[in-house]
Scaffold this motif. Structure first.
Motif, PDB file in Angstrom:
ATOM      1  N   ASP A  68       1.049  -1.233   0.136  1.00  0.00           N
ATOM      2  CA  ASP A  68      -0.059   0.113  -0.024  1.00  0.00           C
ATOM      3  C   ASP A  68       0.682   1.113  -0.033  1.00  0.00           C
ATOM      4  O   ASP A  68       0.661   2.157  -0.770  1.00  0.00           O
ATOM      5  CB  ASP A  68      -0.889  -0.159   1.293  1.00  0.00           C
ATOM      6  CG  ASP A  68      -1.968  -1.029   1.182  1.00  0.00           C
ATOM      7  OD1 ASP A  68      -2.088  -1.609   0.010  1.00  0.00           O
ATOM      8  OD2 ASP A  68      -2.774  -1.093   2.189  1.00  0.00           O
ATOM      9  N   LYS A  69       1.998   1.104   0.916  1.00  0.00           N
ATOM     10  CA  LYS A  69       2.921   2.252   0.874  1.00  0.00           C
ATOM     11  C   LYS A  69       3.495   2.869  -0.296  1.00  0.00           C
ATOM     12  O   LYS A  69       3.536   3.823  -0.763  1.00  0.00           O
ATOM     13  CB  LYS A  69       3.729   2.133   1.962  1.00  0.00           C
ATOM     14  CG  LYS A  69       3.243   2.276   3.289  1.00  0.00           C
ATOM     15  CD  LYS A  69       4.554   2.242   4.455  1.00  0.00           C
ATOM     16  CE  LYS A  69       4.174   2.219   5.995  1.00  0.00           C
ATOM     17  NZ  LYS A  69       5.088   1.362   6.712  1.00  0.00           N
ATOM     18  N   GLU A 123       4.278   5.865  -5.237  1.00  0.00           N
ATOM     19  CA  GLU A 123       4.383   5.890  -6.758  1.00  0.00           C
ATOM     20  C   GLU A 123       3.310   6.614  -7.480  1.00  0.00           C
ATOM     21  O   GLU A 123       3.570   7.361  -8.273  1.00  0.00           O
ATOM     22  CB  GLU A 123       4.256   4.245  -7.477  1.00  0.00           C
ATOM     23  CG  GLU A 123       5.645   3.424  -7.238  1.00  0.00           C
ATOM     24  CD  GLU A 123       5.416   2.122  -7.762  1.00  0.00           C
ATOM     25  OE1 GLU A 123       4.684   1.627  -7.913  1.00  0.00           O
ATOM     26  OE2 GLU A 123       6.798   1.528  -7.973  1.00  0.00           O
ATOM     27  N   ALA A 124       2.236   6.838  -6.798  1.00  0.00           N
ATOM     28  CA  ALA A 124       1.232   7.777  -7.112  1.00  0.00           C
ATOM     29  C   ALA A 124       1.760   9.244  -7.049  1.00  0.00           C
ATOM     30  O   ALA A 124       1.278   9.913  -7.814  1.00  0.00           O
ATOM     31  CB  ALA A 124      -0.261   7.448  -6.460  1.00  0.00           C
ATOM     32  N   TRP A 183       7.390   8.170   3.769  1.00  0.00           N
ATOM     33  CA  TRP A 183       7.809   6.830   3.447  1.00  0.00           C
ATOM     34  C   TRP A 183       8.432   6.647   1.931  1.00  0.00           C
ATOM     35  O   TRP A 183       7.854   7.237   1.269  1.00  0.00           O
ATOM     36  CB  TRP A 183       6.692   5.658   3.490  1.00  0.00           C
ATOM     37  CG  TRP A 183       7.119   4.281   3.362  1.00  0.00           C
ATOM     38  CD1 TRP A 183       7.729   3.400   4.398  1.00  0.00           C
ATOM     39  CD2 TRP A 183       7.210   3.558   2.181  1.00  0.00           C
ATOM     40  NE1 TRP A 183       7.799   2.430   3.712  1.00  0.00           N
ATOM     41  CE2 TRP A 183       7.867   2.482   2.504  1.00  0.00           C
ATOM     42  CE3 TRP A 183       7.131   3.961   0.640  1.00  0.00           C
ATOM     43  CZ2 TRP A 183       7.913   1.329   1.512  1.00  0.00           C
ATOM     44  CZ3 TRP A 183       7.135   2.969  -0.270  1.00  0.00           C
ATOM     45  CH2 TRP A 183       7.813   1.818   0.024  1.00  0.00           C
ATOM     46  N   MET A 184       9.574   6.035   1.859  1.00  0.00           N
ATOM     47  CA  MET A 184      10.257   5.779   0.497  1.00  0.00           C
ATOM     48  C   MET A 184      10.625   4.188   0.404  1.00  0.00           C
ATOM     49  O   MET A 184      11.228   3.814   1.385  1.00  0.00           O
ATOM     50  CB  MET A 184      11.135   6.938  -0.011  1.00  0.00           C
ATOM     51  CG  MET A 184      12.331   6.855   1.167  1.00  0.00           C
ATOM     52  SD  MET A 184      13.521   8.392   0.763  1.00  0.00           S
ATOM     53  CE  MET A 184      12.659   9.690   1.575  1.00  0.00           C
ATOM     54  N   PRO A 185      10.738   4.009  -0.801  1.00  0.00           N
ATOM     55  CA  PRO A 185      11.336   2.579  -0.717  1.00  0.00           C
ATOM     56  C   PRO A 185      12.884   2.667  -0.501  1.00  0.00           C
ATOM     57  O   PRO A 185      13.482   3.793  -1.072  1.00  0.00           O
ATOM     58  CB  PRO A 185      11.357   2.042  -2.263  1.00  0.00           C
ATOM     59  CG  PRO A 185      10.095   3.011  -3.078  1.00  0.00           C
ATOM     60  CD  PRO A 185      10.120   4.231  -2.152  1.00  0.00           C
ATOM     61  N   GLU A 186      13.518   1.605   0.096  1.00  0.00           N
ATOM     62  CA  GLU A 186      15.067   1.637   0.408  1.00  0.00           C
ATOM     63  C   GLU A 186      15.698   2.042  -1.014  1.00  0.00           C
ATOM     64  O   GLU A 186      16.721   2.779  -0.861  1.00  0.00           O
ATOM     65  CB  GLU A 186      15.410   0.530   1.040  1.00  0.00           C
ATOM     66  CG  GLU A 186      15.274   0.509   2.394  1.00  0.00           C
ATOM     67  CD  GLU A 186      15.708   1.823   3.102  1.00  0.00           C
ATOM     68  OE1 GLU A 186      17.001   2.200   2.788  1.00  0.00           O
ATOM     69  OE2 GLU A 186      15.003   2.591   3.726  1.00  0.00           O
TER      70      GLU A 186
END
Ligand code: ACO
Length: 311
Positions: A4-5, A10-11, A24-27
């Protein structure tokens, strides 16, 4: 939950929103940003060296004052960029250590020597010109602190580019010896400037993902083409010639065709084999060691102030 995050992240990127430090961000996104922003910061700092060499030898007081201000601007750019990288959870000490140990990359361009005063003109015109071409789109990069740092950096870089072109304009309109000096500087800095944009898109491991994340807004080849299209007429206008017999206007594509960069030279310089790479790093390390006393004094002062507040 992470899915979900990720979808929400991405949206937001797709909607051209800025991602901020506490979001929050992807590593992998975080890692890519630390890599690019820290390399960029190192480039600004190492970039002070080739021009710093000419401050004491500038041909007039006016030129000296301008060059001094310009080199100082580059220090400022490095500091904004280290700060932007720090918001991602890396420390300045770690980044500097990576640079000084030879682990971190910085732009290939700063491993070439500055042999004459005309090189200062060529660097402003070509190197800062290439830097702006790359940095203007980065004002819309998806990470907020990086994008905002670029706004001021780009304003200052455009002044740097003009001052360099103005030096070249004067030399090119000067005596035969001055004109030869200007042409020689253009000959030596042209190809390394094209290398600044990085490897061709088909050999660029990071471009596709960085474009999807909107960290990069244009590809290496797109920016290189734009740079050639703007710079070739600027050379013509002052009676200089870019050292590439393949440069030819291509009406159909609305841009210049140009020759192949020597990519084996590029990769050798990336690996640390540039003509003055060892000297550059030795000067950086010495500056860091010579500055130890002031870091220690600042720490001691901060500790004393903290002690006073407690008492
Ligand atoms: N000099 C040194 N290394 C380079 C260069 C270069 N000119 N071009 C590419 N590389 C490195 C990349 O850092 C990457 O190494 P890594 O994966 O080990 O980190 C590798 O070569 C492959 O290249 P790409 O996949 O194309 O890498 P990337 O997507 O990061 O694109 C680019 C490279 C265009 C330089 C990008 O990082 C960028 O836009 N950076 C911000 C601008 C910048 O750093 N400018 C510095 C010079 S301008 C100045 O300081 C005045």
């Amino acid at each position: 939950e992470d899915a979900d995050k990720l979808a929400a992240f991405e949206a937001r990127v797709a909607a051209d929103e800025f991602i901020e430090p506490k979001d929050w961000m992807p590593e992998a996104y975080r890692r890519t940003l630390v890599r690019q922003i820290s390399q960029h910061a190192h480039s600004e700092i190492v970039g002070m060296l080739p021009e710093g060499n000419w401050i004491t030898r500038a041909p007039s007081l006016r030129r000296k004052a301008i060059l001094l201000a310009k080199v100082q601007d580059e220090a400022g750019h490095g500091l904004y960029l280290y700060s932007a990288a720090e918001t991602l959870g890396t420390s300045r000490e770690e980044m500097i250590e990576a640079l000084h140990s030879g682990k971190a990359k910085y732009s290939t361009i700063f491993n070439y020597p500055t042999l004459t005063w005309a090189d200062i003109g060529a660097i402003g015109w070509l190197v800062d010109g290439a830097a702006i071409m790359n940095q203007v789109p980065l004002q819309r990069t998806s990470y907020g602190p990086y994008a905002r740092a670029m706004v001021r950096v780009c304003k200052e870089e455009s002044f740097h580019q003009r001052q360099g072109y103005e030096i070249m304009m004067h030399l090119a309109a000067g005596t035969d010896a001055q004109k030869r000096m200007a042409q020689d500087a253009l000959n030596r800095w042209w190809w390394p400037s094209l290398m600044m944009f990085g490897p061709p898109d088909e050999n660029s491991p990071n471009t596709a993902q960085s474009m999807r994340w909107r960290i990069k807004r244009e590809t290496n080849d797109e920016l290189r083409q734009k740079f050639v299209d703007i710079t070739v007429p600027q050379a013509d206008a002052i009676g200089l010639t870019v050292p590439d017999p393949a440069v030819k206007w291509n009406e159909a594509k609305g841009g210049y065709d140009f020759g192949e960069v020597d990519w084996s030279e590029f990769y050798a310089v990336v690996k640390g084999e540039g003509p003055v790479a060892k000297e550059r790093m030795a000067v950086r390390r010495k500056a860091w060691e010579d500055g130890a006393w002031i870091r220690e004094a600042a720490d001691a002062y901060a500790a004393k102030q903290a002690g006073k507040r407690k008492a």
